[in-house]
Design an enzyme around this catalytic site. Structure first.
Site, PDB file in Angstrom:
ATOM      1  N   THR A  65      14.517  70.678  39.153  1.00  0.00           N
ATOM      2  CA  THR A  65      15.672  71.274  38.512  1.00  0.00           C
ATOM      3  C   THR A  65      15.102  71.568  37.237  1.00  0.00           C
ATOM      4  O   THR A  65      15.333  72.782  36.597  1.00  0.00           O
ATOM      5  CB  THR A  65      16.909  70.342  38.411  1.00  0.00           C
ATOM      6  OG1 THR A  65      17.568  70.507  39.515  1.00  0.00           O
ATOM      7  CG2 THR A  65      17.658  71.020  37.331  1.00  0.00           C
ATOM      8  N   THR A 116       7.877  60.684  26.714  1.00  0.00           N
ATOM      9  CA  THR A 116       6.819  59.802  27.274  1.00  0.00           C
ATOM     10  C   THR A 116       6.639  60.052  28.489  1.00  0.00           C
ATOM     11  O   THR A 116       7.747  60.062  29.410  1.00  0.00           O
ATOM     12  CB  THR A 116       7.565  58.434  26.695  1.00  0.00           C
ATOM     13  OG1 THR A 116       7.412  58.131  25.447  1.00  0.00           O
ATOM     14  CG2 THR A 116       6.406  57.542  27.462  1.00  0.00           C
ATOM     15  N   CYS A 172      23.471  68.797  45.804  1.00  0.00           N
ATOM     16  CA  CYS A 172      23.897  69.231  44.614  1.00  0.00           C
ATOM     17  C   CYS A 172      25.034  69.432  44.083  1.00  0.00           C
ATOM     18  O   CYS A 172      25.549  69.655  43.156  1.00  0.00           O
ATOM     19  CB  CYS A 172      22.652  69.976  43.977  1.00  0.00           C
ATOM     20  SG  CYS A 172      20.943  69.480  43.869  1.00  0.00           S
TER      21      CYS A 172
END
Length: 374
Positions: A72, A242, A325
């Site tokens: 996505t 990160t 989804c």
């Protein structure tokens, strides 16, 4: 015990992948951006090794792999990241299909509100795009063509090689959402004409929350993508934050295992699919889509509602009737609707998907239960 047959929605992590992720979380837990000590250096090395493992799946250089949170996010970066280039070069035309995943359709819809023109290619009852329609839709100002490899609901395989041939003499960037094929279906994606490929870890026996965007260079020129959010400069400044080193390492290992076993896996699941199709033919089942992935079967039995069937199948098999989804929505499948199927066929559609881990599909039991609803 219920047999899990919804692998198109998500897959379990392979044991060796889970073991690696655990070790990277508990023992080798360094931040890959910390380069002043051995913990950070080891983490950086793990990331770069995984980058190579992902790159090898589609024969690209590891520098062309950007890690993301999943397909996505990769889709959003590939589509929205071209906006600045498109506007600067007066190339504000996009071509896609009516059966793309929402993570492609919704970013493109957003660009429409920003003045982009979009051509939505029609899809036949076979679930495939007409390449001649694509050829006719191309313009000088076409910036992007975004067409998925394998559809998540029907498994229909799009003619990527033919699409690449049509685009061989055009400058438009080609984006392929390969969430359902990356690593598992070892065909087409190594075509050098594909500029962007989106991949998802949790469709490939890696953890959720990790994926990649492949960005092939044209010669020595990088695609003109810009970041869609900011802060940190990681992943060449395109995807800040990160790095999830344990998930990246697990994804890399999953890619390597898939690449080494893809042919064997495809042969195994093709056998499962053939057996279920043979059983369903006795119920006059309609198979939704042609030229479909061996990993999935979407079918409808006349007179049977999928919701009722899934209730009856609970405790025996875990299946679905559409995309995970959009499962919270009761609107008809936009994929099956775009294919022009009847409302009865859409309401009755059931998606069954499996993997190399599936030893057998209880085809006779599935058919016996569905027959009770007739």
């Amino acid at each position: 015990m219920t047999i899990y047959l919804d692998y198109n929605a998500t897959t379990p992590a392979l044991p060796e992948v889970a073991d690696l992720v655990y070790r990277m979380m508990v023992d080798d837990f360094g931040n890959s951006s910390s380069r002043t000590h051995e913990f950070g250096i080891a983490a950086k090395q793990a990331v770069e090794f995984a980058r190579t493992q992902v790159a090898n799946v589609v024969q690209v250089d590891k520098a062309e792999v950007i890690f993301t949170s999943g397909a996505t996010e990769s889709n959003n970066i590939a589509i929205l990241g071209l906006c600045e280039f498109a506007e600067a070069n007066d190339k504000k035309h996009i071509i896609t299909t009516k059966i793309e995943h929402k993570s492609v359709l919704e970013p493109i819809k957003h660009l429409q509100t920003q003045g982009f023109d979009v051509t939505y290619l029609n899809i036949g009852k076979d679930g495939q795009v007409n390449v001649n329609e694509l050829k006719a839709a191309l313009r000088d100002e076409t910036c992007l063509v975004s067409i998925m490899h394998i559809n998540n609901e029907t498994g229909s395989i799009q003619p990527i090689t033919e699409i690449c041939q049509i685009l061989s003499s055009h400058e438009a960037y080609l984006h392929v959402d390969a969430a359902q094929s990356f690593g598992k279906y070892p065909f087409d994606l190594d075509n050098q004409r594909i500029d962007f490929i989106s991949a998802s870890g949790h469709k490939l026996f890696a953890p959720k929350g990790i994926g990649a965007l492949i960005m092939r260079r044209r010669g020595f020129i990088k695609p003109p993508l810009k970041p869609i959010y900011f802060g940190g400069g990681q992943e060449k400044g395109l995807r800040p934050g990160t790095l999830a080193v344990p998930l990246i390492a697990g994804f890399g290992l999953a890619c390597e295992l898939a690449q080494n076993n893809a042919q064997k896996w495809c042969e195994h699941v093709a056998g499962l699919k053939a057996k279920l199709m043979d059983s369903l033919r006795a119920l006059e089942a309609e198979f939704n889509g042609n030229n479909t992935s061996p990993y999935v079967l979407n079918f409808s039995v006349p007179g049977v509602n999928s919701e009722a069937a899934m209730v009856m199948l609970k405790g025996i098999v875990a299946v679905s009737n559409g995309s995970a989804c959009t499962s919270s929505s009761y609107s008809p499948s936009h994929v099956l609707s775009a294919m022009g199927l009847s409302q009865e066929q859409i309401d009755g559609s059931i998606r069954v998907s499996w993997s190399h881990q599936t030893t057998a599909v209880p085809s006779d039991e599935i058919c016996r239960i569905i027959k009770e609803l007739l």
